[in-house]
Write a protein that holds these residues in place. Structure first.
Motif, PDB file in Angstrom:
ATOM      1  N   HIS A   3     -35.251  40.830  -2.973  1.00 30.72           N
ATOM      2  CA  HIS A   3     -35.993  42.089  -2.933  1.00 30.72           C
ATOM      3  C   HIS A   3     -35.266  43.047  -1.992  1.00 30.72           C
ATOM      4  N   ASN A   4     -35.451  44.335  -2.226  1.00 25.23           N
ATOM      5  CA  ASN A   4     -34.730  45.295  -1.376  1.00 25.23           C
ATOM      6  C   ASN A   4     -35.209  45.302   0.074  1.00 25.23           C
ATOM      7  N   THR A   5     -36.295  44.594   0.352  1.00 20.43           N
ATOM      8  CA  THR A   5     -36.769  44.504   1.745  1.00 20.43           C
ATOM      9  C   THR A   5     -36.306  43.217   2.428  1.00 20.43           C
ATOM     10  N   CYS A   6     -35.516  42.399   1.691  1.00 20.80           N
ATOM     11  CA  CYS A   6     -35.061  41.118   2.241  1.00 20.80           C
ATOM     12  C   CYS A   6     -34.156  41.345   3.446  1.00 20.80           C
ATOM     13  N   ARG A   7     -34.439  40.648   4.534  1.00 24.58           N
ATOM     14  CA  ARG A   7     -33.659  40.820   5.765  1.00 24.58           C
ATOM     15  C   ARG A   7     -32.856  39.569   6.136  1.00 24.58           C
ATOM     16  N   GLY A   8     -32.968  38.511   5.335  1.00 23.63           N
ATOM     17  CA  GLY A   8     -32.221  37.289   5.634  1.00 23.63           C
ATOM     18  C   GLY A   8     -31.815  36.589   4.363  1.00 23.63           C
ATOM     19  N   ALA A   9     -30.845  37.142   3.663  1.00 25.18           N
ATOM     20  CA  ALA A   9     -30.448  36.630   2.349  1.00 25.18           C
ATOM     21  C   ALA A   9     -30.000  35.173   2.414  1.00 25.18           C
ATOM     22  N   GLU A  10     -29.258  34.819   3.431  1.00 27.19           N
ATOM     23  CA  GLU A  10     -28.733  33.455   3.525  1.00 27.19           C
ATOM     24  C   GLU A  10     -29.857  32.441   3.726  1.00 27.19           C
ATOM     25  N   ALA A  11     -30.764  32.741   4.646  1.00 25.20           N
ATOM     26  CA  ALA A  11     -31.892  31.844   4.898  1.00 25.20           C
ATOM     27  C   ALA A  11     -32.809  31.782   3.677  1.00 25.20           C
ATOM     28  N   CYS A  12     -32.950  32.896   2.996  1.00 27.57           N
ATOM     29  CA  CYS A  12     -33.789  32.994   1.803  1.00 27.57           C
ATOM     30  C   CYS A  12     -33.235  32.098   0.697  1.00 27.57           C
ATOM     31  N   THR A  13     -31.933  32.176   0.480  1.00 31.89           N
ATOM     32  CA  THR A  13     -31.267  31.366  -0.548  1.00 31.89           C
ATOM     33  C   THR A  13     -31.357  29.882  -0.213  1.00 31.89           C
ATOM     34  N   SER A  14     -31.176  29.550   1.064  1.00 30.26           N
ATOM     35  CA  SER A  14     -31.248  28.157   1.499  1.00 30.26           C
ATOM     36  C   SER A  14     -32.651  27.589   1.268  1.00 30.26           C
ATOM     37  N   ALA A  15     -33.687  28.366   1.557  1.00 34.40           N
ATOM     38  CA  ALA A  15     -35.067  27.924   1.358  1.00 34.40           C
ATOM     39  C   ALA A  15     -35.345  27.672  -0.125  1.00 34.40           C
ATOM     40  N   TRP A  16     -34.791  28.537  -0.970  1.00 28.76           N
ATOM     41  CA  TRP A  16     -34.979  28.381  -2.423  1.00 28.76           C
ATOM     42  C   TRP A  16     -34.315  27.094  -2.918  1.00 28.76           C
ATOM     43  N   LYS A  17     -33.110  26.803  -2.440  1.00 35.90           N
ATOM     44  CA  LYS A  17     -32.393  25.597  -2.861  1.00 35.90           C
ATOM     45  C   LYS A  17     -33.141  24.330  -2.435  1.00 35.90           C
ATOM     46  N   TYR A  18     -33.689  24.342  -1.231  1.00 36.53           N
ATOM     47  CA  TYR A  18     -34.455  23.184  -0.778  1.00 36.53           C
ATOM     48  C   TYR A  18     -35.693  22.975  -1.660  1.00 36.53           C
ATOM     49  N   ALA A  19     -36.340  24.093  -2.015  1.00 32.34           N
ATOM     50  CA  ALA A  19     -37.528  24.003  -2.867  1.00 32.34           C
ATOM     51  C   ALA A  19     -37.151  23.500  -4.258  1.00 32.34           C
ATOM     52  N   TRP A  20     -35.961  23.851  -4.709  1.00 33.40           N
ATOM     53  CA  TRP A  20     -35.514  23.462  -6.057  1.00 33.40           C
ATOM     54  C   TRP A  20     -35.151  21.978  -6.116  1.00 33.40           C
ATOM     55  N   TRP A  21     -34.369  21.520  -5.154  1.00 35.68           N
ATOM     56  CA  TRP A  21     -33.904  20.135  -5.180  1.00 35.68           C
ATOM     57  C   TRP A  21     -34.799  19.168  -4.401  1.00 35.68           C
TER      58      TRP A  21
END
Length: 314
Positions: free
Chosen positions: A225-243
């Motif tokens: 989202h254009n308000t995202c302030r931590g892209a790296e942490a956001c992506t890491s959280a998504w990967k953990y939720a996925w796997w």
């Protein structure tokens, strides 16, 4: 699709007679206007001619055809085969079970609670009789109830869809077979759908399995989202939720489940996926919305549509 013995569909034994006679126990009216017997049976069915002809037009044709002559009959005794009395019943091509299933649909068709208890085989017999004797009413009744029978196996469902040319049944029957382990199918069940249809099922299951395995191994990209302030942490959280992590099963597990969970069920379940606070709500919302437009869904549906197209040609 199997049911427990306490709730299993039932159908009264066919061929029951009134004590000391050859009159049908369930289907003999003393004021009947048409008397019928079936192949290899001496049971006599006494029904109302007008009602039978009204819902099964072919009986109207049979009733006016010249019956076969029987020289042993004297004048006034009635002619064998004209259906005018118990002594000269109209002979039809059917078994006791088939004809009694057919009659139940005609004379008890308004008793929904009773009909819901009937097994798949009952409705198959009723449909075949309706097709043979031209009864649209019973055919539609059989199609409606048969598709909901808990004891209808997917191989029988697919066989009937192709044999009776009911396109509306083809897709649900095929999808039900995709969820059925092929190793559980018996030889009679495999023969029921035939080699060509089996190949389409097996090939589609293999294509879906390979596609899902790839999807499970490659976590879909995060849509920030254009308000995202931590892209790296956001992506890491998504990967953990996925796997998955810390003994928590991730979303990817659904894609490699041996029972081939319907893709829409998996995708709908993703709405409740547990993601840590590190992923913003805006990114979560956009990422989940994008999943429904990715090849995860589109490609699997494409495999199924291609197989259904080929099945319709058979």
């Amino acid at each position: 699709m199997a049911t427990s013995s306490s709730t299993a569909p039932t159908f009264p034994p066919p061929g029951l007679r009134q004590p000391g006679t050859n009159k049908s126990l369930r289907y003999f009216c003393e004021d009947a206007s048409l008397f019928i017997s079936v192949d290899k049976s001496n049971i006599i069915y006494g029904v109302w001619k007008t009602r039978l002809i009204q819902v099964a037009t072919h009986f109207g044709v049979l009733a006016i055809l010249p019956p076969p002559k029987d020289e042993s009959k004297e004048v006034g005794q009635g002619q064998v085969g004209d259906g005018s009395s118990v002594d000269c019943p109209l002979k039809i091509q059917a078994t006791e079970g088939e004809f009694e299933a057919f009659l139940e649909c005609i004379y008890f068709g308004d008793q929904i609670t009773l009909l819901k208890k009937r097994p798949a085989q009952f409705w198959i017999m009723a449909y075949n009789m309706a097709d043979l004797y031209h009864s649209e009413l019973v055919m539609e009744m059989a199609k409606k109830h048969l598709a909901l029978c808990p004891d209808l196996h997917p191989t029988t469902f697919l066989n009937l869809a192709m044999h009776w040319h009911i396109d509306d049944w083809l897709e649900p029957a095929f999808r039900a077979l995709l969820r059925t382990p092929l190793s559980s199918l018996t030889s009679p069940q495999l023969s029921e759908i035939g080699y060509s249809a089996y190949l389409h099922v097996a090939e589609t299951k293999e294509r879906i399995s390979a596609h899902r395995a790839l999807c499970a191994l490659q976590a879909p990209p995060v849509v920030h989202h254009n308000t995202c302030r931590g892209a790296e942490a956001c992506t890491s959280a998504w990967k953990y939720a996925w796997w998955g992590e810390a003994e928590k099963r991730g979303a990817a597990a659904g894609f490699v489940h041996p029972n081939c969970i319907p893709i829409q069920k998996i995708m709908n379940g993703l709405a409740n996926i547990v993601i840590s606070w590190q992923m913003s709500s805006g990114c979560r919302k956009l990422t989940l919305e994008s999943l429904f437009r990715t090849e995860i869904v589109v490609k699997e549906e494409q495999f199924i549509r291609e197989a259904l197209t080929e099945l319709k040609k058979m």
